[in-house]
Write a protein that holds these residues in place. Sequence first.
Motif, mmCIF file in Angstrom:
data_model
loop_
_atom_site.group_PDB
_atom_site.id
_atom_site.type_symbol
_atom_site.label_atom_id
_atom_site.label_comp_id
_atom_site.label_asym_id
_atom_site.label_seq_id
_atom_site.Cartn_x
_atom_site.Cartn_y
_atom_site.Cartn_z
ATOM 1 N N ARG A 118 4.438 5.579 -31.443
ATOM 2 C CA ARG A 118 4.514 4.133 -31.560
ATOM 3 C C ARG A 118 3.125 3.536 -31.740
ATOM 4 O O ARG A 118 2.931 2.582 -32.478
ATOM 5 C CB ARG A 118 5.182 3.545 -30.317
ATOM 6 C CG ARG A 118 5.392 2.052 -30.415
ATOM 7 C CD ARG A 118 6.117 1.503 -29.213
ATOM 8 N NE ARG A 118 7.439 2.101 -29.073
ATOM 9 C CZ ARG A 118 7.737 3.021 -28.171
ATOM 10 N NH1 ARG A 118 6.842 3.463 -27.335
ATOM 11 N NH2 ARG A 118 8.958 3.528 -28.099
ATOM 12 N N GLY A 119 2.133 4.094 -31.060
ATOM 13 C CA GLY A 119 0.769 3.619 -31.238
ATOM 14 C C GLY A 119 0.279 3.809 -32.657
ATOM 15 O O GLY A 119 -0.392 2.946 -33.220
ATOM 16 N N ILE A 196 7.366 -6.542 -41.781
ATOM 17 C CA ILE A 196 8.227 -7.155 -40.762
ATOM 18 C C ILE A 196 9.285 -6.155 -40.295
ATOM 19 O O ILE A 196 9.614 -6.074 -39.105
ATOM 20 C CB ILE A 196 8.879 -8.430 -41.322
ATOM 21 C CG1 ILE A 196 7.815 -9.518 -41.534
ATOM 22 C CG2 ILE A 196 9.967 -8.943 -40.385
ATOM 23 C CD1 ILE A 196 8.343 -10.758 -42.198
ATOM 24 N N GLY A 197 9.823 -5.373 -41.241
ATOM 25 C CA GLY A 197 10.793 -4.354 -40.854
ATOM 26 C C GLY A 197 10.197 -3.312 -39.924
ATOM 27 O O GLY A 197 10.830 -2.889 -38.943
ATOM 28 N N VAL A 198 8.957 -2.891 -40.196
ATOM 29 C CA VAL A 198 8.294 -1.906 -39.342
ATOM 30 C C VAL A 198 8.056 -2.472 -37.947
ATOM 31 O O VAL A 198 8.297 -1.801 -36.935
ATOM 32 C CB VAL A 198 6.967 -1.453 -39.982
ATOM 33 C CG1 VAL A 198 6.164 -0.590 -39.016
ATOM 34 C CG2 VAL A 198 7.232 -0.674 -41.265
ATOM 35 N N LEU A 203 9.454 -2.653 -32.185
ATOM 36 C CA LEU A 203 9.835 -3.407 -30.995
ATOM 37 C C LEU A 203 11.185 -2.954 -30.456
ATOM 38 O O LEU A 203 11.371 -2.808 -29.238
ATOM 39 C CB LEU A 203 9.867 -4.900 -31.330
ATOM 40 C CG LEU A 203 10.241 -5.848 -30.182
ATOM 41 C CD1 LEU A 203 9.237 -5.727 -29.048
ATOM 42 C CD2 LEU A 203 10.314 -7.285 -30.679
ATOM 43 N N ALA A 204 12.134 -2.701 -31.354
ATOM 44 C CA ALA A 204 13.454 -2.245 -30.920
ATOM 45 C C ALA A 204 13.368 -0.882 -30.236
ATOM 46 O O ALA A 204 14.013 -0.655 -29.198
ATOM 47 C CB ALA A 204 14.403 -2.185 -32.118
ATOM 48 N N GLN A 209 13.527 2.445 -25.305
ATOM 49 C CA GLN A 209 12.875 3.409 -24.428
ATOM 50 C C GLN A 209 12.742 2.868 -23.003
ATOM 51 O O GLN A 209 12.951 3.597 -22.034
ATOM 52 C CB GLN A 209 11.493 3.771 -24.974
ATOM 53 C CG GLN A 209 10.766 4.813 -24.123
ATOM 54 C CD GLN A 209 9.436 5.212 -24.689
ATOM 55 O OE1 GLN A 209 9.031 4.707 -25.733
ATOM 56 N NE2 GLN A 209 8.747 6.107 -24.017
ATOM 57 N N ARG A 210 12.383 1.579 -22.872
ATOM 58 C CA ARG A 210 12.268 1.001 -21.535
ATOM 59 C C ARG A 210 13.606 1.024 -20.809
ATOM 60 O O ARG A 210 13.678 1.347 -19.616
ATOM 61 C CB ARG A 210 11.755 -0.433 -21.640
ATOM 62 C CG ARG A 210 10.301 -0.538 -22.057
ATOM 63 C CD ARG A 210 9.383 0.152 -21.059
ATOM 64 N NE ARG A 210 9.505 -0.411 -19.740
ATOM 65 C CZ ARG A 210 8.789 -1.441 -19.290
ATOM 66 N NH1 ARG A 210 7.898 -2.009 -20.094
ATOM 67 N NH2 ARG A 210 8.943 -1.897 -18.077
ATOM 68 N N VAL A 211 14.690 0.680 -21.509
ATOM 69 C CA VAL A 211 16.016 0.709 -20.893
ATOM 70 C C VAL A 211 16.385 2.125 -20.478
ATOM 71 O O VAL A 211 16.933 2.358 -19.386
ATOM 72 C CB VAL A 211 17.056 0.122 -21.863
ATOM 73 C CG1 VAL A 211 18.467 0.320 -21.313
ATOM 74 C CG2 VAL A 211 16.796 -1.354 -22.110
ATOM 75 N N ALA A 212 16.076 3.109 -21.323
ATOM 76 C CA ALA A 212 16.383 4.498 -20.989
ATOM 77 C C ALA A 212 15.575 4.968 -19.781
ATOM 78 O O ALA A 212 16.098 5.683 -18.915
ATOM 79 C CB ALA A 212 16.088 5.393 -22.200
#
Length: 292
Positions: A118-119, A196-198, A203-204, A209-212
């Motif tokens: 992600r970075g 914008i798509g990237v 973000l999604a 990942q945070r929810v998991a």
Amino acid sequence: MTAAASDRRDLLAGWEKHVEWPLAGIASLFLVAYSIQVLGHPHRVVAVALNVVVIVSWVVFGIDYLVRLMLAPQRGRWFFRHLPDLAIVVLPVLRPLRLVSLVILVGTLQKAIGGAIRGKVIVYTVASAVLLIYVASLAVYESERSHADAVITSFGDAVWWAFVTVTTVGYGDFAPVSVTGRVVAVLLMIGGISLIGVVTATLASWIVQRVAEEDDANRAATAAEIQELRAEIRSLRVALTGPQAMDPEAMDAAAVDPDAMDPQAIDAAAMDARLSDAEPALDSSEPKEPAG
């Protein structure tokens, strides 16, 4: 895949790996030379030197395209998949957008320092956005400043227009009127939608990942609580039944490992203890025959 095709694929990968840094350096020189040409208005010797740098850079990029085409295992498929590269090399109007290859330099540095995927995506997105806005500003300013009906007459106006266009806002206060400027605008719009798509996908994925991670933490806490409850139940069973009602071997096993106790054995021992305690009461409650 045949051995020849596999060898060609390996050669292509090796070529792209070896020319990554040189092409990034040449693209950087191209960016500097093109910026001075557009913003500095050089004369005589400086102008000639800058033209040489731009032409040599263009030739190098053309050679790189031809080499990759020759090394491609399936030239036809590779050709159609890399039509933008061909357009950038063949059409002079699109040459400035070849500077997006500077992202190669950012990617190489990211590989050297490591980091999460992600970075890397964030770095690619920021670098691509900065390069795209800057190069599009230079290109549209160069094409519009000499046009009679142009409204983009300064580099500041061009930068403002590029920001508005890449974010798909489109106020309409500035718009290119030349053919070259409109081609740059279309490419910038496409690039803005892609960026914008990237950003949205990044973000999604972060939210997922945070929810998991929170779900995994809750599961671990629940499992620990269940283990604690089981241990308390075992200790209560031992306290209720008493040590005299348990088999000596079971007591030794329980002292070493509480999990080694057999619940059925404990229940049986507890039942025997209750029956033993109840036998005196039963005997005393039976009616006695009167003495004869």
